[in-house]
Scaffold this motif. Structure first.
Motif, PDB file in Angstrom:
ATOM      1  N   VAL A 160      45.749 113.161  16.929  1.00 11.96           N
ATOM      2  CA  VAL A 160      46.098 114.534  17.147  1.00 11.96           C
ATOM      3  C   VAL A 160      47.731 114.765  17.310  1.00 11.96           C
ATOM      4  O   VAL A 160      48.194 115.930  16.894  1.00 11.96           O
ATOM      5  CB  VAL A 160      45.374 115.039  18.588  1.00 11.96           C
ATOM      6  CG1 VAL A 160      45.960 116.407  19.044  1.00 11.96           C
ATOM      7  CG2 VAL A 160      44.001 115.225  18.447  1.00 11.96           C
ATOM      8  N   VAL A 161      48.193 113.676  18.020  1.00 20.07           N
ATOM      9  CA  VAL A 161      49.771 113.946  18.338  1.00 20.07           C
ATOM     10  C   VAL A 161      50.382 113.891  16.814  1.00 20.07           C
ATOM     11  O   VAL A 161      51.349 114.919  16.507  1.00 20.07           O
ATOM     12  CB  VAL A 161      50.400 112.848  18.816  1.00 20.07           C
ATOM     13  CG1 VAL A 161      51.836 112.804  18.755  1.00 20.07           C
ATOM     14  CG2 VAL A 161      49.873 112.888  20.348  1.00 20.07           C
ATOM     15  N   PRO A 166      47.375 107.827  25.759  1.00 20.36           N
ATOM     16  CA  PRO A 166      47.230 108.843  24.480  1.00 20.36           C
ATOM     17  C   PRO A 166      45.921 109.610  24.473  1.00 20.36           C
ATOM     18  O   PRO A 166      45.734 110.476  24.021  1.00 20.36           O
ATOM     19  CB  PRO A 166      47.311 107.889  23.235  1.00 20.36           C
ATOM     20  CG  PRO A 166      46.795 106.504  23.625  1.00 20.36           C
ATOM     21  CD  PRO A 166      47.313 106.482  25.287  1.00 20.36           C
ATOM     22  N   THR A 208      57.372 112.352  12.688  1.00 18.53           N
ATOM     23  CA  THR A 208      56.212 113.087  12.068  1.00 18.53           C
ATOM     24  C   THR A 208      56.808 114.460  11.800  1.00 18.53           C
ATOM     25  O   THR A 208      56.391 115.032  10.711  1.00 18.53           O
ATOM     26  CB  THR A 208      55.453 113.302  13.343  1.00 18.53           C
ATOM     27  OG1 THR A 208      54.888 111.993  13.573  1.00 18.53           O
ATOM     28  CG2 THR A 208      54.093 113.975  12.646  1.00 18.53           C
ATOM     29  N   PRO A 257      57.153 107.416  22.123  1.00 23.07           N
ATOM     30  CA  PRO A 257      56.576 108.714  21.646  1.00 23.07           C
ATOM     31  C   PRO A 257      57.488 109.687  20.981  1.00 23.07           C
ATOM     32  O   PRO A 257      57.064 110.323  20.147  1.00 23.07           O
ATOM     33  CB  PRO A 257      56.092 109.555  23.057  1.00 23.07           C
ATOM     34  CG  PRO A 257      56.870 108.665  24.144  1.00 23.07           C
ATOM     35  CD  PRO A 257      57.190 107.444  23.826  1.00 23.07           C
ATOM     36  N   PHE A 258      58.699 109.663  21.368  1.00 25.32           N
ATOM     37  CA  PHE A 258      59.603 110.576  20.549  1.00 25.32           C
ATOM     38  C   PHE A 258      59.954 110.104  19.211  1.00 25.32           C
ATOM     39  O   PHE A 258      60.263 110.757  18.641  1.00 25.32           O
ATOM     40  CB  PHE A 258      60.866 110.670  21.398  1.00 25.32           C
ATOM     41  CG  PHE A 258      60.638 111.762  22.694  1.00 25.32           C
ATOM     42  CD1 PHE A 258      60.773 113.041  22.570  1.00 25.32           C
ATOM     43  CD2 PHE A 258      60.323 111.477  24.291  1.00 25.32           C
ATOM     44  CE1 PHE A 258      60.405 113.916  23.445  1.00 25.32           C
ATOM     45  CE2 PHE A 258      60.039 112.185  25.062  1.00 25.32           C
ATOM     46  CZ  PHE A 258      60.015 113.476  24.903  1.00 25.32           C
ATOM     47  N   ILE A 283      57.700 108.728  17.339  1.00 28.94           N
ATOM     48  CA  ILE A 283      56.730 109.214  16.615  1.00 28.94           C
ATOM     49  C   ILE A 283      56.706 110.930  16.449  1.00 28.94           C
ATOM     50  O   ILE A 283      56.686 111.281  15.232  1.00 28.94           O
ATOM     51  CB  ILE A 283      55.203 109.090  17.545  1.00 28.94           C
ATOM     52  CG1 ILE A 283      55.052 107.563  17.709  1.00 28.94           C
ATOM     53  CG2 ILE A 283      54.151 109.883  16.666  1.00 28.94           C
ATOM     54  CD1 ILE A 283      53.868 107.343  18.512  1.00 28.94           C
ATOM     55  N   ALA A 284      57.448 111.491  17.538  1.00 27.28           N
ATOM     56  CA  ALA A 284      57.456 113.068  17.362  1.00 27.28           C
ATOM     57  C   ALA A 284      58.261 113.360  16.216  1.00 27.28           C
ATOM     58  O   ALA A 284      58.325 113.887  15.355  1.00 27.28           O
ATOM     59  CB  ALA A 284      57.737 113.606  18.598  1.00 27.28           C
ATOM     60  N   MET A 300      52.058 117.000  25.365  1.00 19.97           N
ATOM     61  CA  MET A 300      51.097 116.283  24.457  1.00 19.97           C
ATOM     62  C   MET A 300      51.830 114.817  24.291  1.00 19.97           C
ATOM     63  O   MET A 300      51.076 113.595  24.303  1.00 19.97           O
ATOM     64  CB  MET A 300      50.976 116.645  22.926  1.00 19.97           C
ATOM     65  CG  MET A 300      50.043 115.994  22.293  1.00 19.97           C
ATOM     66  SD  MET A 300      49.864 116.990  20.611  1.00 19.97           S
ATOM     67  CE  MET A 300      48.581 118.255  21.039  1.00 19.97           C
ATOM     68  N   THR A 346      49.604 117.694  15.041  1.00 24.23           N
ATOM     69  CA  THR A 346      49.961 118.875  15.645  1.00 24.23           C
ATOM     70  C   THR A 346      51.368 119.422  15.271  1.00 24.23           C
ATOM     71  O   THR A 346      51.281 120.658  15.169  1.00 24.23           O
ATOM     72  CB  THR A 346      50.156 118.673  17.333  1.00 24.23           C
ATOM     73  OG1 THR A 346      49.044 118.162  17.775  1.00 24.23           O
ATOM     74  CG2 THR A 346      50.580 120.011  18.130  1.00 24.23           C
ATOM     75  N   PRO A 347      52.230 118.764  14.734  1.00 27.75           N
ATOM     76  CA  PRO A 347      53.330 119.578  14.261  1.00 27.75           C
ATOM     77  C   PRO A 347      52.986 120.153  12.956  1.00 27.75           C
ATOM     78  O   PRO A 347      53.385 121.520  12.909  1.00 27.75           O
ATOM     79  CB  PRO A 347      54.457 118.403  13.772  1.00 27.75           C
ATOM     80  CG  PRO A 347      54.206 117.527  14.781  1.00 27.75           C
ATOM     81  CD  PRO A 347      52.610 117.506  15.084  1.00 27.75           C
ATOM     82  N   TYR A 359      53.717 120.627  22.735  1.00 31.87           N
ATOM     83  CA  TYR A 359      54.143 119.246  22.276  1.00 31.87           C
ATOM     84  C   TYR A 359      54.623 118.232  23.098  1.00 31.87           C
ATOM     85  O   TYR A 359      54.184 117.301  23.213  1.00 31.87           O
ATOM     86  CB  TYR A 359      54.680 119.377  20.997  1.00 31.87           C
ATOM     87  CG  TYR A 359      54.808 118.232  19.928  1.00 31.87           C
ATOM     88  CD1 TYR A 359      53.528 117.742  19.484  1.00 31.87           C
ATOM     89  CD2 TYR A 359      55.834 117.620  19.512  1.00 31.87           C
ATOM     90  CE1 TYR A 359      53.506 116.915  18.866  1.00 31.87           C
ATOM     91  CE2 TYR A 359      55.675 116.535  18.849  1.00 31.87           C
ATOM     92  CZ  TYR A 359      54.474 116.148  18.234  1.00 31.87           C
ATOM     93  OH  TYR A 359      54.575 115.090  17.319  1.00 31.87           O
ATOM     94  N   LEU A 366      52.129 109.658  26.320  1.00 32.65           N
ATOM     95  CA  LEU A 366      52.160 108.240  25.686  1.00 32.65           C
ATOM     96  C   LEU A 366      52.919 107.371  26.577  1.00 32.65           C
ATOM     97  O   LEU A 366      52.772 105.988  26.114  1.00 32.65           O
ATOM     98  CB  LEU A 366      52.736 108.702  24.433  1.00 32.65           C
ATOM     99  CG  LEU A 366      52.035 109.693  23.280  1.00 32.65           C
ATOM    100  CD1 LEU A 366      52.389 109.690  22.070  1.00 32.65           C
ATOM    101  CD2 LEU A 366      50.527 109.204  23.291  1.00 32.65           C
ATOM    102  N   GLY A 426      43.789 110.330  20.291  1.00 34.17           N
ATOM    103  CA  GLY A 426      44.994 111.044  20.854  1.00 34.17           C
ATOM    104  C   GLY A 426      46.267 111.005  19.882  1.00 34.17           C
ATOM    105  O   GLY A 426      46.924 111.808  19.900  1.00 34.17           O
ATOM    106  N   ARG A 427      46.382 109.561  19.324  1.00 35.13           N
ATOM    107  CA  ARG A 427      47.252 109.550  18.514  1.00 35.13           C
ATOM    108  C   ARG A 427      47.434 110.402  17.300  1.00 35.13           C
ATOM    109  O   ARG A 427      48.403 111.064  16.965  1.00 35.13           O
ATOM    110  CB  ARG A 427      47.677 108.030  18.106  1.00 35.13           C
ATOM    111  CG  ARG A 427      48.127 107.197  19.271  1.00 35.13           C
ATOM    112  CD  ARG A 427      47.951 105.782  18.972  1.00 35.13           C
ATOM    113  NE  ARG A 427      48.308 104.902  19.972  1.00 35.13           N
ATOM    114  CZ  ARG A 427      49.706 104.353  20.517  1.00 35.13           C
ATOM    115  NH1 ARG A 427      50.758 104.725  19.417  1.00 35.13           N
ATOM    116  NH2 ARG A 427      49.769 103.608  21.306  1.00 35.13           N
ATOM    117  N   SER A 468      46.209 112.969  25.241  1.00 33.16           N
ATOM    118  CA  SER A 468      46.968 113.988  24.429  1.00 33.16           C
ATOM    119  C   SER A 468      46.463 115.466  23.952  1.00 33.16           C
ATOM    120  O   SER A 468      47.020 116.472  24.167  1.00 33.16           O
ATOM    121  CB  SER A 468      47.797 113.504  23.342  1.00 33.16           C
ATOM    122  OG  SER A 468      48.799 112.304  23.884  1.00 33.16           O
ATOM    123  N   PRO A 469      44.988 115.155  23.504  1.00 37.72           N
ATOM    124  CA  PRO A 469      44.547 116.353  22.842  1.00 37.72           C
ATOM    125  C   PRO A 469      44.283 117.459  23.916  1.00 37.72           C
ATOM    126  O   PRO A 469      44.515 118.680  23.530  1.00 37.72           O
ATOM    127  CB  PRO A 469      43.039 115.918  22.420  1.00 37.72           C
ATOM    128  CG  PRO A 469      43.449 114.390  22.112  1.00 37.72           C
ATOM    129  CD  PRO A 469      44.566 113.907  23.226  1.00 37.72           C
TER     130      PRO A 469
END
Lengths: 222, 590
Positions: A90-91, B522, A204, A197-198, A200-201, B513, A94-95, B510, B517, A87-88, B525-526
């Motif tokens: 993919v996160v 997580p 990234t 999470p933000f 990370i986002a 996604m 994705t960008p 996004y 978290l 999951g991480r 998320s996918p």
């Protein structure tokens, strides 16, 4: 013949070698997916990651690789192993995926090679750098989590070395990318081990955009 | 199968005892266990429990002793009240007598109360005269425009839709950014001592929920709250014999009051809740749905929030998510949607003092204020969102508490479409109701409040309706590169459309996604990459909602619960616990 001469020769004969490299990339990718389908153990995760990274090296098809990697990771998640890690992952990817999609669409729409990510079209090298960097940084960034999941440190190190080596090989065409690679790895490592999470986002996105910009600048300067 | 009730401390009030005609003596001992059961806030009898007793000719008693204050009040009344003709009966018999006595009045209030006192707040009629005039004027202008200058008219329509979409994208980005540092387990106010906790009425409106009932009963039993301060109402429709039978089989009449809602239109959850509200005696009132599992300390957290919150806070909303989030792609996307809404966007709206559209469950009200507000609109099928906005319109505030209720996510597409089309229909009703007085829509939130109400109520439906049209135009253009379509996208509009297409879609995916978290999920998320499919389903539901709004405006599209694999396992475990807790055991001879 020096290494640079060899690489130049390879570059000059891209049109001949392209199909071979593409076939190799697809094979490696298929191998990675096959491994994931057969086994969801930590070792399989590493083998699959290596295959996919090698596919990135072999085939200058960044967007395709990005989509395929996400597909493979999602396929792995369905098997019930390492789902939080994937999951991480993919996160993180994705960008870059969105940037590739936007780039392809806009280049097609405006029938132009120069756009906000025109580095992707500047040469085969730069088109592969962003996905390679993500691929290389991921195992480093996720090392604490991978270890927590029972993965051996030597496996993680080996993965990081191979992926990092692949990226460095490409960086020969754009030396500044080595610095970017290191910076990206550190930023991602900090981001992934953070619980926000933000963070990370944003990191990234920042890394993706920064990489694209600096590789473009380097390419133009060279 | 023979079922027997285990003896407990209420044996003297068992079914056999209900039938006896023994008058209650006036001895203080008989009054000691009197439960102040009939505090009917809105009826003339008020707090005069002995007045009720005289009228109904019965009293209810259980093992729970009244508080010292209540004891003093009862003792004082007992000296003056002739109770010789009054029977001592079970909780259920007393409740039934009470409902028989006040059924007509409570039902009338439930159905017509809001419309009578505040017709503009009711969705009984979807559009006011003024709204009809505006709608006809807009439609007429559009038709004239299409007739005279079709390209210009279509560009205007395109521009309006695009500007809305770009606004929605930027607003969501702003909301998400504004709660970057928000943590789900932030600082919580201190929970009061048990003695200081208020009585809470728990409303459990059910309709054909035999499968979910054990899970719900088990979850309610697990609440960490003094039992004597809970007034639990199991609200059933008169034609729903199945759920009533299941409740009896589980022995729930030991613990819950059964409220039977009289038949009649509209047959909706808000009407049922209004009806039960008339018989509520809690200082606070909470609603839980059939498939809910609230965190055990949720009511205590709500009580703490009210004790320490601002004076004008009349409601608190807990977060919602799903216990079967990982069941299939649909439940994953549903869980992502809820995670984004309850964990990120609602805190952002709260931060900017915008009106909070309530979720249908796990909202806790100050009962007195809820009655002042007129309760729920029985004609609105998203009565929860409507009430949240009415709270803001009347100058009150809704708070949020750090507690989650887990529900059962719809795991089957047809069932999901039924539920979602009802929500969409309700949003349309709510938007029209609130647009009757647009200047009051923002609550205390100013422009942000005004925008959020449009974005999340009207805008949700608008986006769902407009998306398939835009995608169809896009697909047609991709296939044909039609000059006709090009003409509808002059340069500045084209740029905005590209922004919405590329950045907007990427952002919404996004954000979905990132949402899980925060919960440490997580692995979900996918699934966000499948969000476009989910949006298509939402659009189908929106079109169904529009059709149903025309043909059956108050029809409550029933969501089936208890259909997931996860609920099966929970149900089996819950049945055993609930029956044991209520003293119901299987006979060996069965």
């Amino acid at each position: 013949m020096t290494l640079v001469d060899g690489l130049s020769w390879l570059n000059a004969h891209e049109h001949i070698l392209g199909s071979v490299r593409l076939a190799g990339g697809v094979y490696l990718l298929a191998y990675g997916l096959f491994v994931l389908a057969q086994d969801a153990s930590p070792r399989a995760f590493v083998r699959s990651g290596l295959s996919i990274a090698a596919a990135c090296v072999a085939a200058p098809i960044g967007p395709f690789i990005a989509v395929a990697t996400i597909t493979s990771l999602t396929a792995l998640s369905w098997r019930g192993g390492f789902r939080n890690l994937q999951g991480r992952f993919v996160v993180l990817w994705t960008p870059a995926l969105f940037l590739f999609i936007a780039e392809i669409y806009l280049r097609w729409l405006f029938q132009t090679d120069a756009f906000f990510l025109h580095a992707l079209n500047a040469s085969r090298t730069t088109s592969d750098i962003p996905p390679i960097i993500f691929a290389a940084a991921a195992p480093l960034a996720m090392a604490p989590l991978l270890e927590k999941e029972g993965l051996r440190r030597i496996d993680i190190t080996a993965t990081a070395l191979v992926m990092g080596g692949a990226a460095a090989f490409y960086a020969l065409w754009a030396p500044a990318s080595v610095i970017i690679l290191v910076m990206t790895s550190i930023a991602l490592a900090r981001a992934v081990t953070s619980s926000a999470p933000f963070t990370i986002a944003s990191l990234t996105l920042l890394c993706g955009a920064g990489t694209a910009y600096l590789t473009t600048a380097t390419e133009m300067a060279l | 199968m023979m079922i027997s009730h285990q003896a407990d401390t209420q044996a003297h009030l068992s079914a056999e005892a209900d039938d006896r005609q023994t008058p209650v003596s006036s001895a203080a001992a008989d009054l000691e266990g009197l439960n102040v059961f009939a505090r009917l806030g809105r009826f003339p009898i008020g707090d005069d429990v002995f007045g009720v007793a005289r009228e109904l000719r019965c009293l209810y008693s259980d093992k729970n002793s009244p508080s010292p204050t209540e004891k003093a009040a009862l003792g004082k009344n007992a000296q003056h009240t002739p109770l010789r003709e009054t029977k001592l009966v079970s909780r259920r018999t007393f409740s039934e007598a009470l409902q028989r006595r006040y059924q007509e009045k409570a039902n009338d209030e439930a159905v017509s109360g809001l419309h009578r006192t505040a017709p503009a707040a009711s969705a009984k009629h979807l559009m006011s005269t003024g709204q009809w005039i505006v709608a006809i004027a807009i439609l007429a202008s559009l038709l004239v425009g299409l007739a005279i200058a079709p390209i210009a008219a279509l560009i205007t329509l395109n521009a309006a839709a695009t500007l809305y979409l770009v606004g929605a994208i930027l607003f969501r980005l702003y909301l998400a950014w504004s709660v970057v540092d928000h943590k789900l387990d932030g600082d919580a106010p201190a929970i009061p001592a048990d003695a200081d906790l208020p009585t809470v009425t728990i409303l459990l409106p059910l309709y054909r929920e035999t499968r979910s009932l054990p899970i719900l009963a088990d979850s309610i039993s697990a609440l960490d709250y003094p039992k004597e301060k809970l007034d639990i109402k199991l609200i059933l429709e008169a034609d729903d014999r199945g759920t009533l039978k299941e409740a009896e089989r589980l022995g729930l009449d030991q613990q819950f009051d059964f409220i039977i809602v009289p038949p009649g239109a509209p047959q909706t959850k808000p009407k049922a809740c209004n009806y039960a509200l008339a018989f509520s005696r809690g200082a606070l009132t909470v609603i839980y749905d059939a498939e809910d599992t609230p965190e055990p300390d949720q009511l205590k957290k709500a009580a703490a929030a009210f004790a320490s919150g601002p004076e004008d806070m009349v409601c608190v909303q807990a977060r919602l998510n799903y216990y079967n989030a990982d069941e299939n792609w649909l439940t994953r996307l549903f869980a992502l949607e809820y995670a984004l809404w309850f964990d990120s966007l609602l805190p952002a709206l709260h931060k900017m003092d915008a009106p909070i559209p309530l979720g249908g469950t796990s909202n806790i009200f100050i009962t007195e204020k809820l009655r002042e507000l007129g309760g729920w609109d029985p004609y609105n099928v998203t009565e929860d969102a409507d009430l949240g906005l009415r709270i803001a319109r009347r100058g009150f505030r809704t708070g949020l508490i750090d507690s989650t209720t887990l529900e059962e996510a719809n795991c089957k597409t047809p069932n999901w479409l039924r539920q979602r089309s009802r929500w969409m229909k309700g949003y349309i009703q709510t938007w029209f109701v609130n647009m009757r007085e647009p200047s009051a829509m923002s609550g205390k939130g100013g422009l942000g409040g005004f925008l959020s109400t449009h974005m999340f109520i009207g805008g949700t439906v608008f986006s769902a309706l407009i998306n398939p049209i835009l995608w169809a135009v896009f697909a047609y253009w991709l296939a044909t590169r039609s000059e006709g379509v090009n003409a509808l996208f002059p340069e500045p509009l084209m740029t905005l459309n590209l922004f919405a297409l590329l950045f907007g879609n990427a952002l919404f995916i996004y954000l979905a996604m990132l949402a899980p978290l925060k919960r440490g999920w997580p692995a979900l998320s996918p699934a966000a990459l499948l969000a476009p499919i989910y949006w298509w389903l939402t659009s189908i539901a929106a079109y169904k909602a529009v059709w149903q709004l025309i043909t059956r405006p108050w029809f409550w599209e029933k969501t089936r619960h208890g259909v997931s694999a996860a609920s099966d396992a929970k149900r089996r475990a819950a049945i055993a616990r609930v029956r044991a807790a209520n003293g119901v055991i299987k006979s060996d001879a069965a």
